[in-house]
Design a protein around this motif. Structure first.
Motif, PDB file in Angstrom:
ATOM      1  N   LEU A  11     -19.423  45.979   2.755  1.00 61.95           N
ATOM      2  CA  LEU A  11     -18.956  46.066   1.371  1.00 61.95           C
ATOM      3  C   LEU A  11     -19.705  45.095   0.472  1.00 61.95           C
ATOM      4  CD1 LEU A  11     -15.079  46.190   1.906  1.00 61.95           C
ATOM      5  CD2 LEU A  11     -16.624  48.096   1.511  1.00 61.95           C
ATOM      6  N   PRO A  12     -20.194  45.557  -0.683  1.00 60.16           N
ATOM      7  CA  PRO A  12     -20.812  44.650  -1.647  1.00 60.16           C
ATOM      8  C   PRO A  12     -19.769  43.690  -2.232  1.00 60.16           C
ATOM      9  CG  PRO A  12     -21.338  46.948  -2.152  1.00 60.16           C
ATOM     10  CD  PRO A  12     -20.304  46.948  -1.084  1.00 60.16           C
ATOM     11  N   LEU A  13     -20.230  42.561  -2.746  1.00 62.04           N
ATOM     12  CA  LEU A  13     -19.337  41.537  -3.282  1.00 62.04           C
ATOM     13  C   LEU A  13     -18.498  42.066  -4.441  1.00 62.04           C
ATOM     14  CD1 LEU A  13     -18.398  38.616  -3.172  1.00 62.04           C
ATOM     15  CD2 LEU A  13     -20.232  38.035  -4.759  1.00 62.04           C
ATOM     16  N   ALA A  14     -19.090  42.878  -5.322  1.00 69.24           N
ATOM     17  CA  ALA A  14     -18.352  43.408  -6.468  1.00 69.24           C
ATOM     18  C   ALA A  14     -17.193  44.299  -6.002  1.00 69.24           C
ATOM     19  CB  ALA A  14     -19.291  44.197  -7.379  1.00 69.24           C
ATOM     20  N   VAL A  15     -17.426  45.081  -4.957  1.00 64.70           N
ATOM     21  CA  VAL A  15     -16.373  45.960  -4.424  1.00 64.70           C
ATOM     22  C   VAL A  15     -15.269  45.113  -3.796  1.00 64.70           C
ATOM     23  CG1 VAL A  15     -15.867  47.754  -2.718  1.00 64.70           C
ATOM     24  CG2 VAL A  15     -17.934  47.896  -4.090  1.00 64.70           C
ATOM     25  N   LYS A  16     -15.644  44.048  -3.090  1.00 62.04           N
ATOM     26  CA  LYS A  16     -14.649  43.157  -2.491  1.00 62.04           C
ATOM     27  C   LYS A  16     -13.753  42.547  -3.569  1.00 62.04           C
ATOM     28  CE  LYS A  16     -17.462  41.831   1.488  1.00 62.04           C
ATOM     29  NZ  LYS A  16     -18.120  40.728   2.193  1.00 62.04           N
ATOM     30  N   ASN A  17     -14.358  42.134  -4.681  1.00 60.24           N
ATOM     31  CA  ASN A  17     -13.579  41.539  -5.773  1.00 60.24           C
ATOM     32  C   ASN A  17     -12.623  42.553  -6.388  1.00 60.24           C
ATOM     33  OD1 ASN A  17     -14.860  39.088  -5.415  1.00 60.24           O
ATOM     34  ND2 ASN A  17     -16.427  39.521  -6.941  1.00 60.24           N
ATOM     35  N   ARG A  18     -13.086  43.805  -6.575  1.00 58.89           N
ATOM     36  CA  ARG A  18     -12.211  44.827  -7.149  1.00 58.89           C
ATOM     37  C   ARG A  18     -11.098  45.219  -6.176  1.00 58.89           C
ATOM     38  NH1 ARG A  18     -17.046  46.454  -9.710  1.00 58.89           N
ATOM     39  NH2 ARG A  18     -17.574  47.983  -8.123  1.00 58.89           N
ATOM     40  N   ILE A  19     -11.379  45.189  -4.860  1.00 61.08           N
ATOM     41  CA  ILE A  19     -10.330  45.454  -3.867  1.00 61.08           C
ATOM     42  C   ILE A  19      -9.248  44.384  -3.975  1.00 61.08           C
ATOM     43  CG2 ILE A  19      -9.795  45.419  -1.394  1.00 61.08           C
ATOM     44  CD1 ILE A  19     -12.441  46.840  -0.899  1.00 61.08           C
ATOM     45  N   ALA A  20      -9.660  43.138  -4.146  1.00 60.69           N
ATOM     46  CA  ALA A  20      -8.693  42.044  -4.261  1.00 60.69           C
ATOM     47  C   ALA A  20      -7.767  42.261  -5.453  1.00 60.69           C
ATOM     48  CB  ALA A  20      -9.426  40.708  -4.386  1.00 60.69           C
ATOM     49  N   VAL A  21      -8.306  42.778  -6.550  1.00 60.32           N
ATOM     50  CA  VAL A  21      -7.485  43.037  -7.736  1.00 60.32           C
ATOM     51  C   VAL A  21      -6.569  44.236  -7.504  1.00 60.32           C
ATOM     52  CG1 VAL A  21      -7.566  43.732 -10.159  1.00 60.32           C
ATOM     53  CG2 VAL A  21      -9.148  42.006  -9.316  1.00 60.32           C
ATOM     54  N   LEU A  22      -7.119  45.315  -6.930  1.00 58.71           N
ATOM     55  CA  LEU A  22      -6.343  46.541  -6.725  1.00 58.71           C
ATOM     56  C   LEU A  22      -5.259  46.366  -5.656  1.00 58.71           C
ATOM     57  CD1 LEU A  22      -9.195  49.220  -6.782  1.00 58.71           C
ATOM     58  CD2 LEU A  22      -7.424  48.905  -8.503  1.00 58.71           C
ATOM     59  N   ALA A  23      -5.538  45.586  -4.629  1.00 60.77           N
ATOM     60  CA  ALA A  23      -4.609  45.463  -3.503  1.00 60.77           C
ATOM     61  C   ALA A  23      -3.363  44.679  -3.878  1.00 60.77           C
ATOM     62  CB  ALA A  23      -5.308  44.809  -2.319  1.00 60.77           C
ATOM     63  N   GLY A  24      -3.508  43.685  -4.738  1.00 63.61           N
ATOM     64  CA  GLY A  24      -2.344  42.904  -5.159  1.00 63.61           C
ATOM     65  C   GLY A  24      -1.707  42.176  -3.999  1.00 63.61           C
ATOM     66  N   SER A  25      -0.411  42.425  -3.790  1.00 67.88           N
ATOM     67  CA  SER A  25       0.337  41.703  -2.758  1.00 67.88           C
ATOM     68  C   SER A  25       0.021  42.205  -1.351  1.00 67.88           C
ATOM     69  CB  SER A  25       1.835  41.839  -3.013  1.00 67.88           C
ATOM     70  OG  SER A  25       2.231  43.188  -2.916  1.00 67.88           O
ATOM     71  N   ARG A  26      -0.722  43.277  -1.223  1.00 66.30           N
ATOM     72  CA  ARG A  26      -1.096  43.770   0.111  1.00 66.30           C
ATOM     73  C   ARG A  26      -2.231  42.941   0.713  1.00 66.30           C
ATOM     74  NH1 ARG A  26      -1.954  49.939  -1.475  1.00 66.30           N
ATOM     75  NH2 ARG A  26      -2.912  48.853  -3.218  1.00 66.30           N
ATOM     76  N   LEU A  27      -2.834  42.042  -0.087  1.00 64.33           N
ATOM     77  CA  LEU A  27      -3.909  41.179   0.388  1.00 64.33           C
ATOM     78  C   LEU A  27      -3.343  39.790   0.666  1.00 64.33           C
ATOM     79  CD1 LEU A  27      -7.037  41.602   0.683  1.00 64.33           C
ATOM     80  CD2 LEU A  27      -7.245  40.281  -1.404  1.00 64.33           C
ATOM     81  N   THR A  28      -3.593  39.268   1.866  1.00 71.83           N
ATOM     82  CA  THR A  28      -3.089  37.941   2.216  1.00 71.83           C
ATOM     83  C   THR A  28      -3.979  36.865   1.595  1.00 71.83           C
ATOM     84  OG1 THR A  28      -4.397  37.764   4.235  1.00 71.83           O
ATOM     85  CG2 THR A  28      -2.227  38.807   4.418  1.00 71.83           C
ATOM     86  N   ARG A  29      -3.543  35.621   1.704  1.00 67.97           N
ATOM     87  CA  ARG A  29      -4.337  34.498   1.173  1.00 67.97           C
ATOM     88  C   ARG A  29      -5.687  34.381   1.880  1.00 67.97           C
ATOM     89  NH1 ARG A  29       0.671  30.930   1.373  1.00 67.97           N
ATOM     90  NH2 ARG A  29       1.587  31.238  -0.673  1.00 67.97           N
ATOM     91  N   ASP A  30      -5.732  34.832   3.138  1.00 72.28           N
ATOM     92  CA  ASP A  30      -6.966  34.757   3.923  1.00 72.28           C
ATOM     93  C   ASP A  30      -7.922  35.899   3.608  1.00 72.28           C
ATOM     94  OD1 ASP A  30      -5.815  32.565   5.183  1.00 72.28           O
ATOM     95  OD2 ASP A  30      -4.906  33.819   6.732  1.00 72.28           O
ATOM     96  N   GLY A  31      -7.533  36.818   2.720  1.00 70.41           N
ATOM     97  CA  GLY A  31      -8.389  37.941   2.371  1.00 70.41           C
ATOM     98  C   GLY A  31      -8.270  39.126   3.315  1.00 70.41           C
ATOM     99  N   VAL A  32      -7.145  39.218   4.016  1.00 67.14           N
ATOM    100  CA  VAL A  32      -6.921  40.335   4.933  1.00 67.14           C
ATOM    101  C   VAL A  32      -6.011  41.348   4.245  1.00 67.14           C
ATOM    102  CG1 VAL A  32      -5.976  41.025   7.172  1.00 67.14           C
ATOM    103  CG2 VAL A  32      -7.178  38.847   6.942  1.00 67.14           C
ATOM    104  N   LEU A  33      -6.485  42.580   4.185  1.00 68.26           N
ATOM    105  CA  LEU A  33      -5.717  43.669   3.589  1.00 68.26           C
ATOM    106  C   LEU A  33      -4.779  44.234   4.649  1.00 68.26           C
ATOM    107  CD1 LEU A  33      -5.366  45.616   1.136  1.00 68.26           C
ATOM    108  CD2 LEU A  33      -7.094  47.037   2.206  1.00 68.26           C
ATOM    109  N   VAL A  34      -3.480  44.315   4.329  1.00 70.44           N
ATOM    110  CA  VAL A  34      -2.482  44.800   5.275  1.00 70.44           C
ATOM    111  C   VAL A  34      -1.847  46.065   4.702  1.00 70.44           C
ATOM    112  CG1 VAL A  34      -0.361  44.267   6.535  1.00 70.44           C
ATOM    113  CG2 VAL A  34      -2.006  42.454   6.043  1.00 70.44           C
ATOM    114  N   LEU A  35      -2.014  47.185   5.408  1.00 71.57           N
ATOM    115  CA  LEU A  35      -1.418  48.455   5.009  1.00 71.57           C
ATOM    116  C   LEU A  35      -0.482  48.923   6.117  1.00 71.57           C
ATOM    117  CD1 LEU A  35      -4.595  50.273   3.637  1.00 71.57           C
ATOM    118  CD2 LEU A  35      -2.826  49.136   2.325  1.00 71.57           C
ATOM    119  N   ARG A  36       0.648  49.502   5.714  1.00 71.55           N
ATOM    120  CA  ARG A  36       1.649  49.956   6.685  1.00 71.55           C
ATOM    121  C   ARG A  36       2.014  51.400   6.378  1.00 71.55           C
ATOM    122  NH1 ARG A  36       5.980  47.535   9.811  1.00 71.55           N
ATOM    123  NH2 ARG A  36       7.726  48.973   9.931  1.00 71.55           N
ATOM    124  N   SER A  37       2.151  52.196   7.420  1.00 72.71           N
ATOM    125  CA  SER A  37       2.569  53.582   7.263  1.00 72.71           C
ATOM    126  C   SER A  37       3.648  53.896   8.281  1.00 72.71           C
ATOM    127  CB  SER A  37       1.387  54.532   7.466  1.00 72.71           C
ATOM    128  OG  SER A  37       1.833  55.870   7.415  1.00 72.71           O
TER     129      SER A  37
END
Length: 150
Positions: free
Chosen positions: A60-86
């Motif tokens: 992932l490019p850096l710009a995409v990583k930054n936009r993921i951080a904004v879009l994910a909101g509370s689903r992103l941990t402080r360590d930068g791990v995206l957590v999704l549950r189904s």
């Protein structure tokens, strides 16, 4: 017969034509689903939790990583791990597919570069129209007052 992961092959998950993530970057775990039950409610681990380390992903490019951080909101941990549950389905396989589709959709949304807003100002004619309508409205409201005998 072994799967692609079992043979040690890297399976790439395509996001766009130029971006893909490696299947080995995803950590999936299962747990029991919540909600009302039935006979198998306390015995099957059908909910799927997917973890994806956005910061350490080389695909992932850096710009995409930054936009993921904004879009994910509370689903992103402080360590930068995206957590999704189904847990929408009783089938673990369907939940696994759904959570992966949501991950791909989130990353695709992050690849779209938002348009920069250009500041504009109203024209003289637009300002004049606005003032004229305010004057008309003011006259209508003034006419609603008490009738005076002069």
């Amino acid at each position: 017969m072994l799967s692609a992961e079992g043979r040690g092959l890297m399976v790439a998950i395509p996001i766009t034509r130029s971006i893909s993530i490696d299947d080995s970057e995803l950590i999936e775990s299962t747990t029991r689903s919540g909600g009302p039950g039935g006979q198998h409610v306390n015995t099957t681990d059908s909910a799927v939790i997917l973890r994806f380390d956005v910061g350490l992903s080389p695909g992932l490019p850096l710009a995409v990583k930054n936009r993921i951080a904004v879009l994910a909101g509370s689903r992103l941990t402080r360590d930068g791990v995206l957590v999704l549950r189904s847990e929408g389905s009783r089938s673990q396989l369907l939940n696994r597919q759904e959570v992966r589709e949501r991950l791909v959709a989130l990353i695709k949304e992050a690849t779209i570069v938002p348009k920069a807003r250009r500041a504009t100002k109203p024209s003289k004619a637009a300002k004049a129209r606005r003032v004229d309508t305010k004057k008309v409205r003011s006259g209508v409201k003034a006419g609603r007052g008490k009738v005076r005998d002069d």
